[in-house]
Design a protein around this motif. Structure first.
Motif, mmCIF file in Angstrom:
data_model
loop_
_atom_site.group_PDB
_atom_site.id
_atom_site.type_symbol
_atom_site.label_atom_id
_atom_site.label_comp_id
_atom_site.label_asym_id
_atom_site.label_seq_id
_atom_site.Cartn_x
_atom_site.Cartn_y
_atom_site.Cartn_z
ATOM 1 N N PRO A 25 0.836 -1.206 0.000
ATOM 2 C CA PRO A 25 0.000 0.000 0.000
ATOM 3 C C PRO A 25 0.875 1.263 0.000
ATOM 4 O O PRO A 25 2.017 1.220 0.483
ATOM 5 N N ARG A 26 0.340 2.358 -0.500
ATOM 6 C CA ARG A 26 1.103 3.618 -0.541
ATOM 7 C C ARG A 26 1.608 4.002 0.850
ATOM 8 O O ARG A 26 2.688 4.563 1.005
ATOM 9 N N SER A 27 0.796 3.661 1.864
ATOM 10 C CA SER A 27 1.182 4.014 3.241
ATOM 11 C C SER A 27 2.539 3.389 3.612
ATOM 12 O O SER A 27 3.313 3.986 4.361
ATOM 13 N N ALA A 28 2.813 2.205 3.068
ATOM 14 C CA ALA A 28 4.102 1.554 3.367
ATOM 15 C C ALA A 28 5.245 2.375 2.773
ATOM 16 O O ALA A 28 6.328 2.479 3.359
ATOM 17 N N GLY A 29 5.001 2.971 1.618
ATOM 18 C CA GLY A 29 6.014 3.829 1.004
ATOM 19 C C GLY A 29 6.262 5.071 1.851
ATOM 20 O O GLY A 29 7.409 5.495 2.040
ATOM 21 N N HIS A 30 5.181 5.637 2.379
ATOM 22 C CA HIS A 30 5.350 6.830 3.226
ATOM 23 C C HIS A 30 6.108 6.473 4.508
ATOM 24 O O HIS A 30 6.932 7.246 4.982
ATOM 25 N N ARG A 31 5.825 5.278 5.046
ATOM 26 C CA ARG A 31 6.530 4.852 6.263
ATOM 27 C C ARG A 31 8.031 4.707 6.006
ATOM 28 O O ARG A 31 8.855 5.195 6.776
ATOM 29 N N GLU A 32 8.367 4.054 4.915
ATOM 30 C CA GLU A 32 9.783 3.890 4.571
ATOM 31 C C GLU A 32 10.424 5.248 4.301
ATOM 32 O O GLU A 32 11.574 5.497 4.651
ATOM 33 N N GLY A 33 9.644 6.116 3.638
ATOM 34 C CA GLY A 33 10.136 7.460 3.329
ATOM 35 C C GLY A 33 10.491 8.211 4.606
ATOM 36 O O GLY A 33 11.514 8.894 4.679
ATOM 37 N N MET A 34 9.658 8.055 5.610
ATOM 38 C CA MET A 34 9.911 8.742 6.885
ATOM 39 C C MET A 34 11.234 8.255 7.505
ATOM 40 O O MET A 34 12.032 9.048 8.010
ATOM 41 N N LYS A 35 11.469 6.957 7.432
ATOM 42 C CA LYS A 35 12.730 6.416 7.968
ATOM 43 C C LYS A 35 13.924 7.002 7.217
ATOM 44 O O LYS A 35 14.924 7.396 7.807
ATOM 45 N N ARG A 36 13.811 7.045 5.902
ATOM 46 C CA ARG A 36 14.886 7.595 5.063
ATOM 47 C C ARG A 36 15.125 9.058 5.413
ATOM 48 O O ARG A 36 16.232 9.553 5.478
ATOM 49 N N MET A 37 14.018 9.787 5.581
ATOM 50 C CA MET A 37 14.098 11.217 5.867
ATOM 51 C C MET A 37 14.920 11.463 7.133
ATOM 52 O O MET A 37 15.776 12.354 7.174
ATOM 53 N N ILE A 38 14.688 10.650 8.151
ATOM 54 C CA ILE A 38 15.408 10.830 9.417
ATOM 55 C C ILE A 38 16.893 10.514 9.220
ATOM 56 O O ILE A 38 17.770 11.288 9.612
ATOM 57 N N SER A 39 17.167 9.402 8.561
ATOM 58 C CA SER A 39 18.552 8.995 8.377
ATOM 59 C C SER A 39 19.317 9.981 7.481
ATOM 60 O O SER A 39 20.445 10.372 7.777
ATOM 61 N N LEU A 40 18.680 10.403 6.397
ATOM 62 C CA LEU A 40 19.342 11.331 5.467
ATOM 63 C C LEU A 40 19.649 12.668 6.134
ATOM 64 O O LEU A 40 20.723 13.236 5.939
ATOM 65 N N SER A 41 18.692 13.167 6.925
ATOM 66 C CA SER A 41 18.938 14.481 7.522
ATOM 67 C C SER A 41 20.064 14.367 8.556
ATOM 68 O O SER A 41 20.935 15.229 8.612
ATOM 69 N N GLU A 42 20.086 13.277 9.315
ATOM 70 C CA GLU A 42 21.188 13.131 10.284
ATOM 71 C C GLU A 42 22.531 13.030 9.565
ATOM 72 O O GLU A 42 23.532 13.615 9.988
ATOM 73 N N HIS A 43 22.528 12.300 8.478
ATOM 74 C CA HIS A 43 23.763 12.152 7.704
ATOM 75 C C HIS A 43 24.228 13.519 7.171
ATOM 76 O O HIS A 43 25.407 13.852 7.220
ATOM 77 N N ALA A 44 23.267 14.291 6.675
ATOM 78 C CA ALA A 44 23.617 15.611 6.136
ATOM 79 C C ALA A 44 24.268 16.479 7.219
ATOM 80 O O ALA A 44 25.311 17.104 6.982
ATOM 81 N N PHE A 45 23.675 16.488 8.414
ATOM 82 C CA PHE A 45 24.276 17.299 9.486
ATOM 83 C C PHE A 45 25.667 16.754 9.850
ATOM 84 O O PHE A 45 26.590 17.516 10.100
ATOM 85 N N ASP A 46 25.788 15.424 9.842
ATOM 86 C CA ASP A 46 27.091 14.824 10.189
ATOM 87 C C ASP A 46 28.198 15.235 9.216
ATOM 88 O O ASP A 46 29.350 15.336 9.603
ATOM 89 N N VAL A 47 27.854 15.437 7.941
ATOM 90 C CA VAL A 47 28.915 15.803 6.989
ATOM 91 C C VAL A 47 29.091 17.324 6.888
ATOM 92 O O VAL A 47 29.885 17.803 6.088
ATOM 93 N N GLY A 48 28.339 18.072 7.684
ATOM 94 C CA GLY A 48 28.612 19.505 7.767
ATOM 95 C C GLY A 48 27.578 20.434 7.153
ATOM 96 O O GLY A 48 27.774 21.650 7.129
ATOM 97 N N VAL A 49 26.460 19.864 6.666
ATOM 98 C CA VAL A 49 25.382 20.733 6.174
ATOM 99 C C VAL A 49 24.760 21.414 7.396
ATOM 100 O O VAL A 49 24.599 20.796 8.445
ATOM 101 N N GLU A 50 24.425 22.694 7.273
ATOM 102 C CA GLU A 50 23.874 23.407 8.436
ATOM 103 C C GLU A 50 22.344 23.475 8.443
ATOM 104 O O GLU A 50 21.719 23.557 9.490
#
Ligand code: IPE
Ligand code: IPE
Ligand code: MG
Length: 226
Positions: A25-50
């Motif tokens: 279901p589309r909802s499963a895609g949104h759930r996975e997207g949310m996980k990615r969003m958290i990981s990607l943003s943390e990674h971005a801050f870790d490499v120096g994005v402000e």
């Protein structure tokens, strides 16, 4: 040492197609997207994005079926419940942009509380765009200027936008194969570098983000000069 953009904005597109391809279901895609969003943003801050700005729900998305919207609102509630503490620990400040009057009242309330709780975060700023539409934002700024009855400078105009005080994005990433802005940050992206990925958002890895950052580092920003 490669040049890291100070501010990246991400149009997180392709959750539904990612799910459909897997017969989910589309909802499963949104759930996975949310996980990615958290990981990607943390990674971005870790490499120096402000500053990391994430487009999670547009004003136009609000015309989707209520069932899908309810699922998205529940995911936002879960995000606030589970992540404010984490942002605090990492000294990241939360900022929510968008028209909260278009969303269930508790989402506006959770956003405000999250912003307040993290206001002292000095390591980076996470900007969540929900119920956001650039034309609506621009029009409300124009109307405020008309009410004030005076002509504005670019700086004064920018201070009337929901992104007041934030630098313009240096790099805009859109996942999900489409090559358009879909009513996102139309004023703020005047000189932003654009990067499009064919990957659906739930499949866009931290290594894919590194690739986008490397691509950005190789660009020459001329701002109209020679
Ligand atoms: C992006 O994924 C998330 C939101 C717009 C809420 P979509 O839901 O647009 O996924 P696709 O584009 O249908 O695959
Ligand atoms: C853009 O994706 C909005 C978000 C990712 C929040 P859409 O899926 O709404 O964009 P269109 O409809 O393909 O332009
Ligand atoms: Mg889409």
């Amino acid at each position: 040492m490669t040049e890291i953009p100070r501010h990246i904005a991400i149009i997180m597109d392709g959750n539904g197609r990612w799910a459909k391809k897997r017969l989910l279901p589309r909802s499963a895609g949104h759930r996975e997207g949310m996980k990615r969003m958290i990981s990607l943003s943390e990674h971005a801050f870790d490499v120096g994005v402000e500053y990391v700005t994430l487009f999670a729900l547009s004003t136009e998305n609000l015309s989707r079926p209520q069932e899908e919207l309810d699922g998205l609102f529940s995911l936002f509630r879960k995000y606030f419940a589970e992540n404010i503490q984490r942002l605090l620990q990492k000294h990241i400040r939360l900022r929510v942009v968008g028209d909260m009057s278009l969303l269930p009242p508790d989402i506006g309330e959770l956003s405000r509380k999250g912003e307040e709780a993290t206001a002292a975060g000095e390591r980076g700023t996470l900007v969540l765009a929900i119920g956001y539409g650039a034309r609506q934002e621009l029009l409300s700024a124009v109307n405020a200027a008309v009410r004030a009855g005076k002509e504005l400078s670019q700086e004064e105009f920018a201070s009337l936008l929901s992104t007041a005080g934030l630098p313009d994005p240096d790099l805009l990433i859109r996942t999900g194969r489409e090559k358009r802005l879909s009513n996102f940050l139309l004023w703020q992206c005047a000189y932003t570098e654009l990067y499009f990925s064919d990957k659906m958002f739930p499949a866009f890895t931290n290594a894919d983000l590194d690739h986008a950052l490397e691509n950005y580092a190789g660009r020459e920003r001329r701002y109209g000069k020679i």
